[in-house]
Design a protein around this motif. Structure first.
Motif, PDB file in Angstrom:
ATOM      1  N   ARG A 288       0.832  -1.207   0.000  1.00  0.00           N
ATOM      2  CA  ARG A 288       0.000   0.000   0.000  1.00  0.00           C
ATOM      3  C   ARG A 288       0.867   1.259   0.000  1.00  0.00           C
ATOM      4  O   ARG A 288       0.597   2.218  -0.729  1.00  0.00           O
ATOM      5  CB  ARG A 288      -0.918  -0.002   1.220  1.00  0.00           C
ATOM      6  N   LYS A 289       1.940   1.269   0.796  1.00  0.00           N
ATOM      7  CA  LYS A 289       2.815   2.444   0.846  1.00  0.00           C
ATOM      8  C   LYS A 289       3.599   2.616  -0.451  1.00  0.00           C
ATOM      9  O   LYS A 289       3.772   3.739  -0.933  1.00  0.00           O
ATOM     10  CB  LYS A 289       3.773   2.330   2.031  1.00  0.00           C
TER      11      LYS A 289
ATOM     12  N   ARG B 253       9.370  -9.706   1.374  1.00  0.00           N
ATOM     13  CA  ARG B 253       9.914  -8.774   2.377  1.00  0.00           C
ATOM     14  C   ARG B 253       9.699  -7.325   1.979  1.00  0.00           C
ATOM     15  O   ARG B 253       9.801  -6.427   2.792  1.00  0.00           O
ATOM     16  CB  ARG B 253      11.384  -9.050   2.647  1.00  0.00           C
ATOM     17  N   ALA B 254       9.404  -7.110   0.685  1.00  0.00           N
ATOM     18  CA  ALA B 254       9.143  -5.752   0.202  1.00  0.00           C
ATOM     19  C   ALA B 254       8.428  -5.850  -1.142  1.00  0.00           C
ATOM     20  O   ALA B 254       8.339  -6.931  -1.737  1.00  0.00           O
ATOM     21  CB  ALA B 254      10.443  -4.973   0.059  1.00  0.00           C
ATOM     22  N   TYR B 255       7.946  -4.693  -1.592  1.00  0.00           N
ATOM     23  CA  TYR B 255       7.260  -4.619  -2.877  1.00  0.00           C
ATOM     24  C   TYR B 255       7.812  -3.438  -3.661  1.00  0.00           C
ATOM     25  O   TYR B 255       8.070  -2.383  -3.104  1.00  0.00           O
ATOM     26  CB  TYR B 255       5.748  -4.437  -2.691  1.00  0.00           C
ATOM     27  N   ARG B 256       7.963  -3.665  -4.958  1.00  0.00           N
ATOM     28  CA  ARG B 256       8.413  -2.605  -5.858  1.00  0.00           C
ATOM     29  C   ARG B 256       7.276  -2.344  -6.845  1.00  0.00           C
ATOM     30  O   ARG B 256       6.773  -3.258  -7.482  1.00  0.00           O
ATOM     31  CB  ARG B 256       9.676  -3.031  -6.589  1.00  0.00           C
ATOM     32  N   VAL B 257       6.901  -1.071  -6.964  1.00  0.00           N
ATOM     33  CA  VAL B 257       5.840  -0.663  -7.880  1.00  0.00           C
ATOM     34  C   VAL B 257       6.482   0.226  -8.949  1.00  0.00           C
ATOM     35  O   VAL B 257       7.185   1.182  -8.619  1.00  0.00           O
ATOM     36  CB  VAL B 257       4.717   0.097  -7.134  1.00  0.00           C
ATOM     37  N   GLU B 258       6.225  -0.110 -10.213  1.00  0.00           N
ATOM     38  CA  GLU B 258       6.833   0.638 -11.316  1.00  0.00           C
ATOM     39  C   GLU B 258       5.778   1.035 -12.343  1.00  0.00           C
ATOM     40  O   GLU B 258       4.760   0.366 -12.494  1.00  0.00           O
ATOM     41  CB  GLU B 258       7.901  -0.200 -12.020  1.00  0.00           C
ATOM     42  N   SER B 259       6.082   2.110 -13.045  1.00  0.00           N
ATOM     43  CA  SER B 259       5.256   2.567 -14.149  1.00  0.00           C
ATOM     44  C   SER B 259       6.135   3.367 -15.092  1.00  0.00           C
ATOM     45  O   SER B 259       7.281   3.677 -14.768  1.00  0.00           O
ATOM     46  CB  SER B 259       4.089   3.425 -13.653  1.00  0.00           C
ATOM     47  N   ARG B 260       5.591   3.718 -16.222  1.00  0.00           N
ATOM     48  CA  ARG B 260       6.329   4.477 -17.224  1.00  0.00           C
ATOM     49  C   ARG B 260       5.525   5.715 -17.578  1.00  0.00           C
ATOM     50  O   ARG B 260       4.298   5.668 -17.656  1.00  0.00           O
ATOM     51  CB  ARG B 260       6.531   3.613 -18.461  1.00  0.00           C
ATOM     52  N   VAL B 261       6.226   6.822 -17.804  1.00  0.00           N
ATOM     53  CA  VAL B 261       5.594   8.074 -18.208  1.00  0.00           C
ATOM     54  C   VAL B 261       6.259   8.522 -19.508  1.00  0.00           C
ATOM     55  O   VAL B 261       7.484   8.562 -19.598  1.00  0.00           O
ATOM     56  CB  VAL B 261       5.764   9.174 -17.134  1.00  0.00           C
ATOM     57  N   VAL B 262       5.438   8.859 -20.487  1.00  0.00           N
ATOM     58  CA  VAL B 262       5.941   9.338 -21.775  1.00  0.00           C
ATOM     59  C   VAL B 262       5.371  10.729 -22.008  1.00  0.00           C
ATOM     60  O   VAL B 262       4.163  10.938 -21.933  1.00  0.00           O
ATOM     61  CB  VAL B 262       5.537   8.391 -22.926  1.00  0.00           C
ATOM     62  N   LEU B 263       6.269  11.676 -22.271  1.00  0.00           N
ATOM     63  CA  LEU B 263       5.870  13.063 -22.543  1.00  0.00           C
ATOM     64  C   LEU B 263       6.209  13.392 -23.993  1.00  0.00           C
ATOM     65  O   LEU B 263       7.317  13.123 -24.454  1.00  0.00           O
ATOM     66  CB  LEU B 263       6.620  14.038 -21.629  1.00  0.00           C
ATOM     67  N   ARG B 264       5.271  13.983 -24.695  1.00  0.00           N
ATOM     68  CA  ARG B 264       5.514  14.484 -26.042  1.00  0.00           C
ATOM     69  C   ARG B 264       5.601  16.001 -25.940  1.00  0.00           C
ATOM     70  O   ARG B 264       4.638  16.658 -25.535  1.00  0.00           O
ATOM     71  CB  ARG B 264       4.394  14.035 -26.982  1.00  0.00           C
ATOM     72  N   VAL B 265       6.750  16.524 -26.283  1.00  0.00           N
ATOM     73  CA  VAL B 265       7.025  17.951 -26.107  1.00  0.00           C
ATOM     74  C   VAL B 265       7.255  18.581 -27.479  1.00  0.00           C
ATOM     75  O   VAL B 265       8.085  18.110 -28.253  1.00  0.00           O
ATOM     76  CB  VAL B 265       8.260  18.153 -25.200  1.00  0.00           C
TER      77      VAL B 265
END
Length: 177
Positions: free
Chosen positions: A61-62, A109-121
């Motif tokens: 959750r954290k 013992r732990a959790y890793r949460v990942e995501s990706r962000v794509v910016l078009r500039v």
């Protein structure tokens, strides 16, 4: 009778493809065939920045809450820098449990949460600020920057028009017009 029919089918099966392959290309009389190439060069007008969001904690959750906050912070950062909402793409969260195998039991013992962000500039003067601010604030990890054309099809159409014009010019020269 059956044997004759099988033999005829086999003969046709072998002869027809061979006949189809040996057809000669025929040209009509009084025909000029010309060929031309077209090229296009264009300065890029779109930059694509890719960032990786990640958070790790003992409680899922954290970790999820921290990753969500990172995405919200980069959203605010893009708004401050004039990036349109349609030019911001986020991926779904991926959760990776990190296991402890010390007592032969698989326990997270732990959790890793990942995501990706794509910016078009589209405003290249903002790229440096976006990268600096996001990395300095610890929002995300910068992964890549690529440049491209927002409307590549229009550039291809210009190349086709150029090739068509060259072909017409060559045909006129060949005909003596």
């Amino acid at each position: 009778m059956k044997r004759t029919l099988q033999t005829m089918v086999i003969v046709l099966w072998v002869v027809l493809p061979a006949a189809a392959q040996t057809q000669d290309v025929k040209y009509a009389a009084d025909t000029v065939v010309v060929q031309a190439e077209g090229q296009y060069e264009a300065d890029p007008d779109l930059a694509t920045l890719t960032f990786q969001v990640s958070a790790q904690d003992k409680e899922l959750r954290k970790a999820y809450a921290r990753a969500t906050e990172s995405l919200n912070r980069i959203q605010r950062l893009t708004e401050r820098n004039g990036v349109a909402k349609d030019d911001v793409s986020t991926g779904s969260f991926t959760v990776f449990p990190i296991y402890d195998w010390s007592d032969r039991k698989r326990k997270a013992r732990a959790y890793r949460v990942e995501s990706r962000v794509v910016l078009r500039v589209r405003d290249f003067s903002r790229i440096g600020t976006l990268i600096d601010d996001s990395v300095e604030e610890g929002i995300v990890d910068f992964r890549s920057l690529t440049y491209s054309l927002a409307d590549e099809e229009a550039a291809k159409q210009r190349a086709i028009a150029q090739a068509t014009q060259r072909a017409q010019d060559r045909a006129r020269a060949a005909l003596g017009d």
